[in-house]
Design a protein around this motif. Structure first.
Motif, short mmCIF file in Angstrom:
data_model
loop_
_atom_site.label_atom_id
_atom_site.label_comp_id
_atom_site.label_asym_id
_atom_site.label_seq_id
_atom_site.Cartn_x
_atom_site.Cartn_y
_atom_site.Cartn_z
N GLN A 21 -31.32 -30.29 -12.61
CA GLN A 21 -30.14 -29.60 -13.13
C GLN A 21 -28.87 -30.33 -12.69
OE1 GLN A 21 -30.16 -25.42 -12.08
NE2 GLN A 21 -32.40 -25.36 -12.16
N PHE A 22 -27.99 -30.55 -13.66
CA PHE A 22 -26.65 -31.06 -13.39
C PHE A 22 -25.66 -29.97 -13.75
CE2 PHE A 22 -29.29 -34.80 -14.27
CZ PHE A 22 -29.15 -35.45 -13.06
N VAL A 23 -24.82 -29.59 -12.79
CA VAL A 23 -24.07 -28.35 -12.85
C VAL A 23 -22.58 -28.64 -12.68
CG1 VAL A 23 -23.83 -26.05 -11.81
CG2 VAL A 23 -26.06 -27.21 -11.80
N GLY A 24 -21.74 -27.78 -13.27
CA GLY A 24 -20.30 -27.88 -13.05
C GLY A 24 -19.72 -29.20 -13.52
N GLY A 25 -20.28 -29.76 -14.58
CA GLY A 25 -19.84 -31.06 -15.05
C GLY A 25 -18.52 -31.02 -15.79
N GLU A 26 -17.74 -32.07 -15.62
CA GLU A 26 -16.54 -32.32 -16.42
C GLU A 26 -16.68 -33.73 -17.00
OE1 GLU A 26 -12.56 -30.90 -14.95
OE2 GLU A 26 -13.68 -30.94 -13.06
N VAL A 59 -16.31 -40.91 -18.88
CA VAL A 59 -16.03 -40.77 -17.44
C VAL A 59 -16.29 -39.31 -17.10
CG1 VAL A 59 -14.33 -41.03 -15.60
CG2 VAL A 59 -14.29 -42.60 -17.55
N SER A 60 -17.00 -39.05 -15.99
CA SER A 60 -17.40 -37.67 -15.71
C SER A 60 -17.59 -37.44 -14.22
CB SER A 60 -18.71 -37.34 -16.45
OG SER A 60 -19.75 -38.20 -16.01
N ARG A 61 -17.76 -36.16 -13.85
CA ARG A 61 -18.14 -35.80 -12.48
C ARG A 61 -19.04 -34.57 -12.53
NH1 ARG A 61 -11.94 -35.07 -11.23
NH2 ARG A 61 -11.46 -33.11 -12.30
N TRP A 62 -19.93 -34.46 -11.52
CA TRP A 62 -21.00 -33.47 -11.57
C TRP A 62 -21.35 -32.95 -10.18
CZ3 TRP A 62 -22.87 -32.41 -16.44
CH2 TRP A 62 -22.55 -33.34 -17.44
N ARG A 63 -22.02 -31.77 -10.19
CA ARG A 63 -22.80 -31.30 -9.07
C ARG A 63 -24.26 -31.25 -9.53
NH1 ARG A 63 -20.25 -26.17 -6.29
NH2 ARG A 63 -21.16 -27.22 -4.47
N SER A 64 -25.19 -31.02 -8.62
CA SER A 64 -26.59 -31.08 -9.04
C SER A 64 -27.49 -30.30 -8.09
CB SER A 64 -27.06 -32.53 -9.10
OG SER A 64 -27.32 -33.02 -7.80
N ASN A 65 -28.75 -30.15 -8.50
CA ASN A 65 -29.76 -29.55 -7.62
C ASN A 65 -30.68 -30.60 -7.02
OD1 ASN A 65 -31.42 -30.29 -9.77
ND2 ASN A 65 -32.68 -28.45 -9.64
N CYS A 66 -30.30 -31.92 -7.16
CA CYS A 66 -31.24 -32.95 -6.74
C CYS A 66 -30.59 -34.19 -6.13
CB CYS A 66 -32.11 -33.39 -7.93
SG CYS A 66 -31.16 -33.87 -9.37
N VAL A 67 -29.33 -34.49 -6.46
CA VAL A 67 -28.70 -35.72 -5.95
C VAL A 67 -27.30 -35.47 -5.38
CG1 VAL A 67 -30.03 -37.26 -7.44
CG2 VAL A 67 -27.85 -36.34 -8.26
N LEU A 118 -11.24 -38.61 -12.73
CA LEU A 118 -10.67 -37.80 -13.80
C LEU A 118 -9.44 -37.08 -13.26
CD1 LEU A 118 -13.83 -36.09 -15.38
CD2 LEU A 118 -12.34 -37.76 -16.50
N HIS A 119 -8.35 -37.07 -14.04
CA HIS A 119 -7.14 -36.36 -13.67
C HIS A 119 -6.60 -35.64 -14.90
CE1 HIS A 119 -6.98 -38.33 -9.75
NE2 HIS A 119 -7.27 -39.45 -10.38
N ARG A 120 -6.17 -34.38 -14.70
CA ARG A 120 -5.64 -33.59 -15.81
C ARG A 120 -4.33 -32.96 -15.42
NH1 ARG A 120 -9.68 -30.39 -16.56
NH2 ARG A 120 -8.87 -28.51 -15.58
#
Length: 259
Positions: A21-26, A59-67, A118-120
Motif C-alpha cells: 500500500q502506498f498512502v497519502g500520495g501527492e 514528481v511525487s511523494r508518498w507514505r507506505s506500509n512497506c518502505v 513538490l511546493h504549492r
C-alpha cells in the motif's frame, strides 16, 4: 537473528508483500508528445507503442506500509503488451535506498537515487527532480478547482534481469513484469503547465523531445500495488536498454592504476 529471518518474520514479510500500500500520495505530472521514432527506440521490442507517442513526467511523494516515506520522480512511456495498455517505466528516482531496493529488486523498476520536491502556493505548484547537483525535471503548473474523487486501475511495465559482471551480456533471459495499481484519488486538479527536461551523460532526459505539452494533473491519492511476470524477453535485444538504465560508467573514472 536479523540476518537469518525466522519463520514468523518470513510470514510477516509475505503478508506485507501480498498487500503493498502506498498512502497519502501527492503527485504532479505532465503528459507530452514526442516523435514516434523516439518512443520506438526506448521501448523494449516486446512492447508496442501506445495509441499516441505520449510520455509522462511525474514528481511525487508518498507514505507506505512497506518502505516508509519517500519522494519520487519518473518518466513513463505509453505502451501495450498483447493488447493490454499501460506505461513502460523509462527511468525512476527515489530519495532513499529503501524504496529503491524494493522497486528495483521486486518489480524491476529502473530506479536511481535523486531528490524530488513538490511546493504549492494556493493554485500554483512546482515539481523538481535533482540528481548529483543537476536538475532533470522542472514542472510549473497553475491548478484549477478540485474535480472530486476518482478511481482508476493503472499499469506499469518493467523488466527484471541480471547483467554479466563485465557488462558484455545479460545472464539468462530478462522478464517483462506488469505492475497494477488500484488507485483511489481524493483530490484531482488540472491546469496549464510548463515542463522542462534537462540531462546529463548519466540521465539524458533532454533527449526526449517535447513536441506538445499538455495540462498538468495534480492528485492526492492512495493505492494498492501488485506485480506479476508476463513474458520472457530477448536478452541480446534488451542489452542496450539495460545498459541505458545505469549510469555511464566510463564517465565516472576518478583514478586508474599505473600501466
Amino acid at each position: 537473528m536479523g540476518y537469518r529471518r525466522t519463520a514468523e518474520e518470513i510470514e510477516e514479510i509475505r503478508a506485507t508483500l501480498r498487500d503493498v500500500q502506498f498512502v497519502g500520495g501527492e503527485s504532479l505530472s505532465v503528459d507530452f508528445l514526442t516523435r514516434p521514432e523516439i518512443v520506438r527506440a526506448i521501448l523494449p521490442r516486446e512492447l508496442e507503442p501506445g495509441d499516441e507517442p505520449r510520455l509522462t513526467a511525474q514528481v511525487s511523494r508518498w507514505r507506505s506500509n512497506c518502505v516508509g516515506d519517500f519522494a519520487a520522480s519518473a518518466i513513463y512511456v505509453s505502451a501495450r503488451h498483447e493488447g493490454v495498455a499501460g506505461d513502460y517505466v523509462l527511468t525512476m528516482f527515489m530519495d532513499n535506498d529503501i524504496p529503491l531496493l524494493f522497486g528495483r529488486d521486486l518489480y524491476g523498476e529502473p530506479k536511481k537515487i535523486g531528490s524530488s520536491s513538490l511546493h504549492r502556493n494556493d493554485g500554483h505548484m512546482t515539481g523538481v527532480l535533482e540528481r548529483r547537483g543537476n536538475r532533470l525535471i522542472e514542472i510549473e503548473a497553475d491548478l484549477g478547482e478540485d474535480r472530486g474523487p476518482t478511481a482508476v486501475l493503472g499499469r506499469n511495465f518493467n523488466v527484471t534481469y541480471r547483467l554479466a559482471p563485465d557488462g558484455s551480456a545479460l545472464v539468462g533471459s530478462p522478464t517483462l513484469m506488469m505492475a497494477e495499481f488500484d488507485q483511489r484519488t481524493t483530490v484531482f486538479r488540472k491546469g496549464p503547465a510548463t515542463l522542462r527536461l534537462l540531462g546529463t551523460v548519466h540521465d539524458p532526459l533532454d533527449e526526449l523531445e517535447i513536441l506538445e505539452s499538455r495540462d498538468a494533473v495534480y492528485v492526492e491519492t492512495g493505492m494498492r500495488a501488485s506485480c506479476v511476470p508476463v513474458a520472457t524477453m530477448d536478452a541480446g535485444d534488451f542489452l542496450p536498454l539495460a545498459l541505458g538504465r545505469s549510469d555511464f560508467w566510463p564517465a565516472l573514472v576518478t583514478a586508474t592504476l599505473p600501466a
